[in-house]
Design a protein around this motif. Structure first.
Motif, PDB file in Angstrom:
ATOM      1  N   MET A 104       0.842  -1.205   0.000  1.00 24.74           N
ATOM      2  CA  MET A 104       0.000   0.000   0.000  1.00 24.74           C
ATOM      3  C   MET A 104       0.878   1.257   0.000  1.00 24.74           C
ATOM      4  O   MET A 104       1.973   1.247   0.543  1.00 24.74           O
ATOM      5  CB  MET A 104      -0.900   0.019   1.239  1.00 24.74           C
ATOM      6  N   ALA A 105       0.318   2.297  -0.611  1.00 16.87           N
ATOM      7  CA  ALA A 105       1.050   3.565  -0.633  1.00 16.87           C
ATOM      8  C   ALA A 105       0.202   4.640   0.051  1.00 16.87           C
ATOM      9  O   ALA A 105      -1.024   4.567   0.057  1.00 16.87           O
ATOM     10  CB  ALA A 105       1.308   3.970  -2.080  1.00 16.87           C
ATOM     11  N   LYS A 106       0.899   5.619   0.625  1.00 17.07           N
ATOM     12  CA  LYS A 106       0.170   6.768   1.186  1.00 17.07           C
ATOM     13  C   LYS A 106       0.150   7.848   0.101  1.00 17.07           C
ATOM     14  O   LYS A 106       1.206   8.236  -0.424  1.00 17.07           O
ATOM     15  CB  LYS A 106       0.910   7.308   2.407  1.00 17.07           C
ATOM     16  N   ILE A 107      -1.046   8.326  -0.230  1.00 12.85           N
ATOM     17  CA  ILE A 107      -1.118   9.416  -1.210  1.00 12.85           C
ATOM     18  C   ILE A 107      -2.023  10.522  -0.660  1.00 12.85           C
ATOM     19  O   ILE A 107      -2.820  10.262   0.260  1.00 12.85           O
ATOM     20  CB  ILE A 107      -1.626   8.940  -2.600  1.00 12.85           C
ATOM     21  N   THR A 108      -1.878  11.685  -1.215  1.00 12.77           N
ATOM     22  CA  THR A 108      -2.705  12.801  -0.748  1.00 12.77           C
ATOM     23  C   THR A 108      -3.625  13.236  -1.881  1.00 12.77           C
ATOM     24  O   THR A 108      -3.160  13.516  -2.997  1.00 12.77           O
ATOM     25  CB  THR A 108      -1.810  13.988  -0.321  1.00 12.77           C
ATOM     26  N   VAL A 109      -4.917  13.234  -1.587  1.00 12.34           N
ATOM     27  CA  VAL A 109      -5.890  13.626  -2.607  1.00 12.34           C
ATOM     28  C   VAL A 109      -6.666  14.834  -2.093  1.00 12.34           C
ATOM     29  O   VAL A 109      -7.306  14.742  -1.040  1.00 12.34           O
ATOM     30  CB  VAL A 109      -6.870  12.466  -2.907  1.00 12.34           C
ATOM     31  N   ASN A 110      -6.567  15.913  -2.782  1.00 16.81           N
ATOM     32  CA  ASN A 110      -7.238  17.166  -2.388  1.00 16.81           C
ATOM     33  C   ASN A 110      -6.963  17.488  -0.917  1.00 16.81           C
ATOM     34  O   ASN A 110      -7.872  17.806  -0.149  1.00 16.81           O
ATOM     35  CB  ASN A 110      -8.752  17.078  -2.641  1.00 16.81           C
ATOM     36  N   GLY A 111      -5.739  17.264  -0.504  1.00 18.01           N
ATOM     37  CA  GLY A 111      -5.329  17.606   0.858  1.00 18.01           C
ATOM     38  C   GLY A 111      -5.580  16.511   1.884  1.00 18.01           C
ATOM     39  O   GLY A 111      -5.173  16.637   3.033  1.00 18.01           O
ATOM     40  N   ARG A 112      -6.247  15.431   1.445  1.00 17.97           N
ATOM     41  CA  ARG A 112      -6.569  14.366   2.402  1.00 17.97           C
ATOM     42  C   ARG A 112      -5.628  13.186   2.159  1.00 17.97           C
ATOM     43  O   ARG A 112      -5.454  12.758   1.014  1.00 17.97           O
ATOM     44  CB  ARG A 112      -8.030  13.961   2.137  1.00 17.97           C
ATOM     45  N   GLU A 113      -5.057  12.680   3.253  1.00 20.00           N
ATOM     46  CA  GLU A 113      -4.124  11.567   3.090  1.00 20.00           C
ATOM     47  C   GLU A 113      -4.895  10.248   3.115  1.00 20.00           C
ATOM     48  O   GLU A 113      -5.727  10.028   4.004  1.00 20.00           O
ATOM     49  CB  GLU A 113      -3.088  11.587   4.212  1.00 20.00           C
ATOM     50  N   ILE A 114      -4.624   9.409   2.149  1.00 16.16           N
ATOM     51  CA  ILE A 114      -5.298   8.099   2.117  1.00 16.16           C
ATOM     52  C   ILE A 114      -4.286   7.009   1.761  1.00 16.16           C
ATOM     53  O   ILE A 114      -3.174   7.316   1.320  1.00 16.16           O
ATOM     54  CB  ILE A 114      -6.454   8.053   1.089  1.00 16.16           C
ATOM     55  N   GLU A 115      -4.726   5.771   1.931  1.00 17.62           N
ATOM     56  CA  GLU A 115      -3.885   4.642   1.516  1.00 17.62           C
ATOM     57  C   GLU A 115      -4.491   4.016   0.269  1.00 17.62           C
ATOM     58  O   GLU A 115      -5.711   3.879   0.168  1.00 17.62           O
ATOM     59  CB  GLU A 115      -3.847   3.588   2.617  1.00 17.62           C
ATOM     60  N   ALA A 116      -3.661   3.644  -0.648  1.00 16.74           N
ATOM     61  CA  ALA A 116      -4.149   2.980  -1.864  1.00 16.74           C
ATOM     62  C   ALA A 116      -3.112   1.978  -2.328  1.00 16.74           C
ATOM     63  O   ALA A 116      -1.926   2.099  -1.985  1.00 16.74           O
ATOM     64  CB  ALA A 116      -4.424   4.012  -2.954  1.00 16.74           C
ATOM     65  N   GLU A 117      -3.563   1.027  -3.091  1.00 15.10           N
ATOM     66  CA  GLU A 117      -2.661  -0.030  -3.553  1.00 15.10           C
ATOM     67  C   GLU A 117      -1.651   0.544  -4.557  1.00 15.10           C
ATOM     68  O   GLU A 117      -2.057   1.254  -5.494  1.00 15.10           O
ATOM     69  CB  GLU A 117      -3.491  -1.118  -4.220  1.00 15.10           C
ATOM     70  N   VAL A 118      -0.412   0.222  -4.366  1.00 15.75           N
ATOM     71  CA  VAL A 118       0.612   0.690  -5.309  1.00 15.75           C
ATOM     72  C   VAL A 118       0.294   0.121  -6.690  1.00 15.75           C
ATOM     73  O   VAL A 118      -0.012  -1.061  -6.834  1.00 15.75           O
ATOM     74  CB  VAL A 118       2.023   0.204  -4.875  1.00 15.75           C
ATOM     75  N   GLY A 119       0.347   0.984  -7.700  1.00 16.32           N
ATOM     76  CA  GLY A 119       0.121   0.527  -9.077  1.00 16.32           C
ATOM     77  C   GLY A 119      -1.342   0.498  -9.486  1.00 16.32           C
ATOM     78  O   GLY A 119      -1.650   0.237 -10.653  1.00 16.32           O
ATOM     79  N   ALA A 120      -2.259   0.795  -8.550  1.00 19.32           N
ATOM     80  CA  ALA A 120      -3.690   0.793  -8.924  1.00 19.32           C
ATOM     81  C   ALA A 120      -3.961   1.980  -9.850  1.00 19.32           C
ATOM     82  O   ALA A 120      -3.335   3.041  -9.690  1.00 19.32           O
ATOM     83  CB  ALA A 120      -4.551   0.893  -7.674  1.00 19.32           C
ATOM     84  N   PRO A 121      -4.885   1.819 -10.809  1.00 17.88           N
ATOM     85  CA  PRO A 121      -5.220   2.971 -11.663  1.00 17.88           C
ATOM     86  C   PRO A 121      -5.758   4.115 -10.789  1.00 17.88           C
ATOM     87  O   PRO A 121      -6.687   3.904 -10.003  1.00 17.88           O
ATOM     88  CB  PRO A 121      -6.311   2.424 -12.591  1.00 17.88           C
ATOM     89  N   LEU A 122      -5.173   5.278 -10.952  1.00 21.02           N
ATOM     90  CA  LEU A 122      -5.548   6.394 -10.083  1.00 21.02           C
ATOM     91  C   LEU A 122      -7.042   6.705 -10.191  1.00 21.02           C
ATOM     92  O   LEU A 122      -7.703   6.994  -9.202  1.00 21.02           O
ATOM     93  CB  LEU A 122      -4.695   7.625 -10.450  1.00 21.02           C
ATOM     94  N   VAL A 123      -7.582   6.613 -11.402  1.00 15.94           N
ATOM     95  CA  VAL A 123      -8.989   6.969 -11.590  1.00 15.94           C
ATOM     96  C   VAL A 123      -9.888   6.096 -10.712  1.00 15.94           C
ATOM     97  O   VAL A 123     -10.868   6.569 -10.142  1.00 15.94           O
ATOM     98  CB  VAL A 123      -9.390   6.887 -13.085  1.00 15.94           C
ATOM     99  N   GLU A 124      -9.544   4.830 -10.570  1.00 16.21           N
ATOM    100  CA  GLU A 124     -10.383   3.949  -9.753  1.00 16.21           C
ATOM    101  C   GLU A 124     -10.294   4.325  -8.282  1.00 16.21           C
ATOM    102  O   GLU A 124     -11.288   4.266  -7.552  1.00 16.21           O
ATOM    103  CB  GLU A 124      -9.992   2.480  -9.972  1.00 16.21           C
ATOM    104  N   VAL A 125      -9.096   4.722  -7.849  1.00 15.08           N
ATOM    105  CA  VAL A 125      -8.938   5.131  -6.446  1.00 15.08           C
ATOM    106  C   VAL A 125      -9.759   6.401  -6.201  1.00 15.08           C
ATOM    107  O   VAL A 125     -10.474   6.520  -5.207  1.00 15.08           O
ATOM    108  CB  VAL A 125      -7.443   5.356  -6.123  1.00 15.08           C
ATOM    109  N   LEU A 126      -9.682   7.331  -7.135  1.00 11.02           N
ATOM    110  CA  LEU A 126     -10.392   8.604  -6.951  1.00 11.02           C
ATOM    111  C   LEU A 126     -11.904   8.406  -6.937  1.00 11.02           C
ATOM    112  O   LEU A 126     -12.604   8.959  -6.090  1.00 11.02           O
ATOM    113  CB  LEU A 126      -9.999   9.598  -8.061  1.00 11.02           C
ATOM    114  N   THR A 127     -12.398   7.597  -7.847  1.00 10.50           N
ATOM    115  CA  THR A 127     -13.861   7.404  -7.879  1.00 10.50           C
ATOM    116  C   THR A 127     -14.316   6.596  -6.664  1.00 10.50           C
ATOM    117  O   THR A 127     -15.401   6.820  -6.151  1.00 10.50           O
ATOM    118  CB  THR A 127     -14.335   6.727  -9.182  1.00 10.50           C
ATOM    119  N   SER A 128     -13.447   5.694  -6.174  1.00 10.19           N
ATOM    120  CA  SER A 128     -13.860   4.922  -4.992  1.00 10.19           C
ATOM    121  C   SER A 128     -13.933   5.825  -3.763  1.00 10.19           C
ATOM    122  O   SER A 128     -14.580   5.498  -2.777  1.00 10.19           O
ATOM    123  CB  SER A 128     -12.916   3.746  -4.738  1.00 10.19           C
TER     124      SER A 128
END
Ligand code: SF4
Ligand code: SF4
Ligand code: SF4
Ligand code: SF4
Ligand code: FES
Length: 903
Positions: free
Chosen positions: A1-25
Motif C-alpha cells: 500500500m502507498a500513502k497518497i494525498t488527494v485534495n489535501g486528504r491523506e489516504i492509503e491505496a494499492e501501489v500501481g492501482a489505476p488512479l482513476v479507480e482510487v479517486l472514484t472509490s
C-alpha cells in the motif's frame, strides 16, 4: 500500500492501482468517459484530467498509477477548465444542444427548441434522457453556456449522419449519438471475447460498426448487452422498453434461465420490469449476463400470463375464485387418497420453482398426503448425474467454485454447446484461455463457440462422449500411470466413441502436462484445473455415464482433490436446489436418504407428522403408473414435462388418463391446459425466494413485478391447499410458515448446508449451500459406452438448450419464443445434406417410427456427419415427439429426413 494525498486528504491505496479507480472509490466525481473499470486504459477522451504534483501539465488519471507520496488535486481551476475544454471537443461531434443550454431543465419532450429549430436530436427527445452518462458528465463538468465554438462550423451538424439500426428485437444502434469512446469495442472484445463491434474508417469518418459494417443481426453479436451497459450515450440501447426505462426502483433478483445463476438487477416502473442489468453481487457473473438474463424477462407479454385461477367444468377450464379452486382441489385429492391410498397421488415440482416452493411441495406430499411420489421432469437426469458424482466423490454437493474457473490453467469442457447452454460459464472459460493462457480441451460432438478457444476438440459421435472421455483417460494412464491409492479400475482403452485417436492423444498429453505443472496437486487460486460438465437435458443414460467418465478424468488429474475441480452444470436454473429440498422419491431435504430412520425422525419431529418410509415413484414411474391407471392424481407446480422430457406421446396418455390434475403455474403451458384445477402463479420475477446455482450459491429472488389480477405466489397456494387437505384428511402438520422468509428459516434449521441461507444472514450470490462434510472419496467407475453409427438411411437425433429461445415463450409455444428466429431449424451436416439433396433453409420432415416434425434445414459443419440437432425449446419442445420415453437405456433416436414436397 502507498500513502497518497488527494485534495489535501491523506489516504492509503494499492501501489500501481489505476488512479482513476482510487479517486472514484473515494466518491470524487472524476469524469472518465472512455475508461472501462478493470481493463487497460484507452486514454482517448481526456476527460479524466487531474493535477499530480511534480508532473508536467495535467495528467490522465486513467493511465496514472498510484505511487508512494503522490499528491493529487482533482478540483483546481485549471483542471476544471481543461475538462470543459476537452468535453467541448467531444460535444462537437454530438447532438449537444441541450447539454450546453441554460434552459434545459424547463424543456419537455414536446417543446420546440427555442434556440435552433433545425435541431431534431436533443436530450429531451432522446430515450436516454435523465439516465445518460454523457449528460451527467456535462452537468458535473459545468457545460452550461460553455460554447467556445460559437460561430464555427461543427462536424455533427454538417456531416451526414449514419442510419440507425432499429430492426433488431434486442438491441438498437444509433451511430449518430456516438462519441467514439470505444468502450463498446473493448467490452465486446476484452470482456466478452466476441469482437462483434469494430472501429471503422479514419479521422472524422471514424465510426463504430457491427461486423463488417452491416446490420447487428448479420454480425456475430450474441446480444449479451455488455456494450449497452458501458455505452455512455444513447448509441447502444435495449430495444425493449427503452422509452420507459427510467425506473422507480431497482430490485436485485436472480436469472431463471440456466444454472450459472447470474444475479440480476431489475429496473421497475409502475410494477413492471422495464430493464435488466447485471447485479455485481455475484462473483461468478459479476458485471456480465447473457441474452436470456437480459432480455427474456420480457419475452411473454402480461396478457399471455395467467391472472385468474380456473376450474374445469365439463370440457372447459373456467375462471374461479382462489378459494373455490383450492376447495375443489383439496376435495378431489382427499377423495382420491381415501379411495386409492396415498401412492395414487404424485407430485412434480420444478427446476424453475424456488427452493421454498419445492420444499413446501414435498412437505405437503410426504407429511399431509403420505406419498413419496415426488420428483420433477428433469429429476431422472439429475439423479443419474448425482449418483455418478456420489460414487466418484462421496457427495453430489461439490465445493468447486465457478468464480475460480477464470484462474484455471487448464480446462476440460464436456457439453453439447456450453456457450449456448451456460453462457456466462463459457465466458469464464474464455477468460481463462484469453487472459491466463489456459489450455482448453472440449469434448463434444457438436460445435459450440468455446471450440474456437480450445487447443484440442475431441469430437465423438453423438452419444460417444463417455467413451471418448474414457479413451482420453486411458491415454493419460498410459502416459503417466494411474493414481495410487484410488479405488476402482482406471479407464482402459476402448473405442473412443468415434473420436479421432490423434485428438484423444493430444488431449491426454495436454492434461498430463497441465496436471504435472500443478505445484503439489493442491487446489489453489494460482493452480487450478477445471472440469466443466453440462449434461444434455434429455437422456439419463448418457448423463450418468458421461458424468462417470468425466469424474474419472478429473480424478486422474487431481487425485483426491478432484472434487475441488469438478463442476456439474444442470441445464435449468434450480436443479441442485430442487434436489436439496427433497424433490426426489428417495431423498428428504438435505439430500438425506429416505430409508434412514434417523433422517425420517428429524422431519417427523419438525413437521409433526409421519414421513412414509417407502421410496416413491420417480418421474418416469409416475408417468407409467398414470398410463396404467395406478396413479390417479398429479399435483404439478411449475413443471412442464412437454418441454423438458422426451416421449411426448406417453406424457399425453399419462396426463389424459388421470382422474385429477392440479397445476400451479403462471402460464398456460401444455401441461396446464390439461388441468382440472389451475392455480395462477406469479412469474419468477414477481417472487420472493431462493435458487441454488450450479456451484451451490444461494441466490435471492426478490419480487420485482406486481402480481397480475388474482395470481398469487405458488407457496401461498400450496400452503392453503396443504391446510385444507390436512383438515379433510384429519392429519396435523405444521404449516405455519408465513412466507418464503419463514420457509427458509424452517429449511435452514433442518438442512445444515442452508444454515447460512436464512434471509437475515444470506449474502445473495456469495453464500454457498455446502454440506458441513467435505467430499472424501475418489473412486474410478466403470463406464458403459453408447452411440453406435446410425442404421443405413437414418441419422441420429440430438437436442440441447440453445441460447436465444426463451423458456417462457417456448412454454407457450409462442412463434416469437426465438425473437431472432435463429434457432428454428435442424442442423444437418453438408455431407448428409448433399446425400439427401437438402438445401440450406429448405423445409424438411424428420420422421421417427412414431412421429414427424417439419422444420427448416440449416446445413452446417456444427454437427458431424450422421447427426441432426434440433434445439429443445424450438416449437415448444416439438423435438421431444421424436424421442421415446426415457427407460434408462441410451436415448439416441434415429430418424429419416424427407424433403417436404410443395403442396
Ligand atoms: S445520448 Fe445523452 S447527451 Fe446525447 S442526446 Fe441522448 S440524453 Fe442527451
Ligand atoms: S451485445 Fe455483447 S456481443 Fe453484441 S456487440 Fe454488444 S458486447 Fe458484443
Ligand atoms: S457506441 Fe457508445 S460505447 Fe461505443 S464508442 Fe459510441 S458512445 Fe462509446
Ligand atoms: S448465463 Fe444463465 S444464469 Fe446467466 S444470464 Fe445467462 S441464462 Fe441467466
Ligand atoms: S478516461 Fe482517461 S482518457 Fe478517457
Amino acid at each position: 500500500m502507498a500513502k497518497i494525498t488527494v485534495n489535501g486528504r491523506e489516504i492509503e491505496a494499492e501501489v500501481g492501482a489505476p488512479l482513476v479507480e482510487v479517486l472514484t472509490s473515494l466518491g470524487l466525481a472524476v469524469p472518465h468517459l472512455c475508461y472501462l473499470e478493470g481493463r487497460p486504459p484507452y486514454a482517448g477522451c481526456r476527460t479524466c484530467l487531474v493535477e499530480i504534483e511534480g508532473a508536467r501539465g495535467l495528467q490522465l488519471s486513467c493511465t496514472a498509477k498510484v505511487a508512494e507520496g503522490m499528491v493529487v488535486r482533482t478540483e483546481t481551476d485549471e483542471v476544471k477548465e481543461a475538462r470543459k475544454a476537452v468535453t467541448s471537443i467531444i460535444l462537437a461531434n454530438h447532438s449537444d444542444r441541450c447539454l450546453t443550454c441554460h434552459r434545459r431543465v424547463k424543456c419537455l419532450p414536446g417543446d420546440i427548441c427555442l434556440r435552433d429549430d433545425v435541431v431534431t436530436h436533443r436530450c429531451v427527445t432522446c430515450s436516454k434522457n435523465y439516465r445518460c452518462e454523457l449528460q451527467t458528465h456535462c452537468e458535473l463538468v459545468g457545460m452550461t453556456n460553455y460554447e467556445p465554438w460559437v460561430g464555427e462550423a461543427r462536424t455533427y451538424y454538417q456531416a451526414e449522419q449514419p442510419e440507425a439500426d432499429r430492426a433488431n428485437p434486442f438491441l438498437e444502434f444509433d451511430p449518430q449519438m456516438c462519441i467514439i469512446c470505444t468502450r463498446c469495442v473493448r467490452a465486446c472484445d476484452e470482456i466478452r471475447h466476441t469482437g462483434a463491434i469494430t472501429l471503422s474508417g479514419r479521422g472524422f469518418s471514424t465510426r463504430i460498426a457491427f461486423g463488417a459494417g452491416g446490420s447487428i443481426h448479420e454480425s456475430n453479436c450474441d446480444f449479451c448487452g455488455a456494450c449497452i451497459d458501458v455505452c455512455p450515450t444513447a448509441t447502444l440501447m435495449e430495444k425493449t422498453n427503452k422509452w420507459i426505462a427510467r425506473t422507480d426502483e431497482w430490485v436485485s433478483t436472480a436469472c431463471n434461465s440456466c444454472s450459472v445463476g447470474c444475479t440480476l438487477s431489475m429496473g421497475v416502473r409502475n410494477g413492471r420490469g422495464v430493464i435488466i442489468r447485471p447485479d455485481p453481487l455475484n462473483p461468478v457473473s459479476f458485471d456480465q449476463i447473457c441474452v436470456r438474463g437480459r432480455f427474456h424477462y420480457d419475452a411473454v407479454p402480461d396478457r399471455d400470463r395467467l391472472s385468474q385461477h380456473m376450474v374445469r367444468r365439463g370440457e372447459a377450464l373456467l375462471p374461479a375464485s382462489w378459494e373455490e379452486a383450492l376447495d375443489s382441489a383439496a376435495e378431489r385429492l382427499a377423495e382420491i387418497r381415501s379411495r386409492h391410498g396415498p401412492a395414487a397421488i404424485g407430485f412434480l415440482g420444478s427446476p424453475v420453482a424456488t427452493n421454498e416452493e419445492n420444499y413446501l411441495l414435498q412437505k405437503l406430499a410426504r407429511a399431509v398426503v403420505g406419498s413419496n411420489n415426488v420428483d420433477f421432469s428433469g429429476g431422472p437426469v439429475a439423479r443419474s448425474v448425482a449418483g455418478a458424482l456420489r460414487d466418484a466423490f462421496g457427495s453430489e454437493a461439490l465445493p468447486a467454485d465457478l468464480s475460480r474457473v477464470a484462474q484455471a490453467s487448464a480446462l476440460v469442457v464436456v457439453a453439447d454447446d456450453l456457450e449456448s447452454s451456460h453462457n456466462v460459464a463459457a465466458l469464464r472459460v474464455k477468460d481463462a484461455v484469453v487472459r491466463r493462457g489456459a489450455r482448453l480441451v472440449v469434448v463434444s460432438p457438436r460445435y459450440g463457440e468455446v471450440c474456437d478457444f480450445a487447443e484440442v476438440w475431441v469430437r465423438p459421435r453423438a452419444g460417444g462422449e463417455a467413451a471418448a472421455l474414457a479413451a482420453v483417460g486411458a491415454a493419460l494412464v498410459a502416459r503417466t500411470g494411474a493414481h495410487e491409492g484410488i479405488e476402482g479400475a482406471p479407464p482402459s482403452a476402448g473405442q473412443a466413441g468415434g473420436a479421432e485417436p490423434e485428438a484423444v492423444q493430444r488431449a491426454a498429453d495436454l492434461l498430463a502436462s497441465a496436471a504435472a505443472d500443478l505445484p503439489d496437486r493442491q487446489a489453489g487460486p494460482q493452480a487450478h484445473l477445471a472440469f466443466l460438465f453440462a449434461p444434455g437435458p434429455i437422456g439419463r443414460f448418457a448423463a450418468g455415464q458421461t458424468a462417470r467418465a468425466a469424474a474419472n478424468l478429473a480424478i486422474l488429474c487431481r487425485g483426491r482433490e478432484a472434487h475441488q475441480s469438478f463442476y456439474s452444470l444442470p441445464a435449468e436454473a434450480n436443479v441442485h436446489g430442487a434436489r436439496d429440498m427433497g424433490l426426489a422419491p428417495d431423498l428428504l431435504p438435505g439430500l438425506r436418504p429416505l430409508d434412514a430412520a434417523a433422517a425420517r425422525d428429524v422431519f417427523r419431529q419438525a413437521w409433526g407428522a409421519e414421513v412414509p418410509s417407502e421410496a416413491g415413484l420417480d418421474f418416469w414411474g409416475m408417468i407409467e403408473a398414470a398410463r396404467q391407471g395406478r396413479l390417479k392424481a398429479l399435483v404439478v407446480v411449475g413443471d412442464n414435462p412437454f418441454l423438458w422430457a422426451p416421449g411426448r406421446q406417453s406424457l399425453r396418455e399419462a396426463l389424459e388418463g388421470l382422474d385429477f390434475l392440479l397445476v400451479i403455474d403462471g402460464l398456460m403451458t401444455e401441461t396446464a391446459e390439461r388441468a382440472h384445477v389451475l392455480l395462477a402463479d406469479v412469474p419468477t420475477y414477481g417472487k420472493d425466494g431462493t435458487y441454488t446455482s450450479a456451484d451451490r450459491r444461494v441466490l435471492r429472488l426478490k419480487a420485482a413485478l406486481a402480481p397480475l389480477g388474482e395470481a398469487c405466489p405458488a407457496w401461498l397456494s400450496l400452503r392453503e391447499l396443504g391446510r385444507r387437505l390436512a383438515e379433510k384428511l384429519s392429519v396435523t402438520v405444521n404449516l405455519e410458515a408465513e412466507g418464503p422468509e419463514a420457509l427458509m428459516q424452517e429449511i435452514a434449521a433442518l438442512v445444515p448446508a442452508y444454515a447460512g441461507a436464512r434471509y437475515d444472514r444470506l449474502q445473495s450470490g456469495k453464500t454457498r449451500a455446502l454440506p458441513p462434510e467435505t467430499p472424501s472419496r475418489a473412486v474410478f467407475q466403470d463406464v458403459s459406452a453408447a452411440g453406435e453409427a446410425p442404421a443405413e438411411g437414418r441419422l441420429t437425433l440430438i437436442t440441447g438448450r440453445s441460447l436465444y429461445t426463451s423458456l417462457e415463450g417456448a412454454a407457450l409455444r409462442s412463434p416469437e419464443a426465438d425473437k431472432l428466429h435463429r434457432e428454428e431449424l435442424v442442423e444437418i451436416n453438408p455431407a448428409d445434406a448433399a446425400a439427401l439433396s437438402v438445401r440450406q433453409g429448405e423445409e424438411v420432415v424428420l420422421v421417427s417410427d412414431s412421429a414427424e416434425v417439419a422444420i427448416a434445414a440449416s446445413v452446417t459443419e456444427a454437427v458431424p456427419p450422421g447427426v441432426l440437432y434440433v434445439p429443445l425449446y424450438d416449437g415448444g419442445g416439438a423435438v421431444t415427439t421424436l424421442f421415446p420415453p426415457d427407460d434408462g437405456r441410451p436415448l439416441l433416436p434415429q430418424v429419416r429426413v424427407a424433403v417436404r414436397q410443395p403442396a
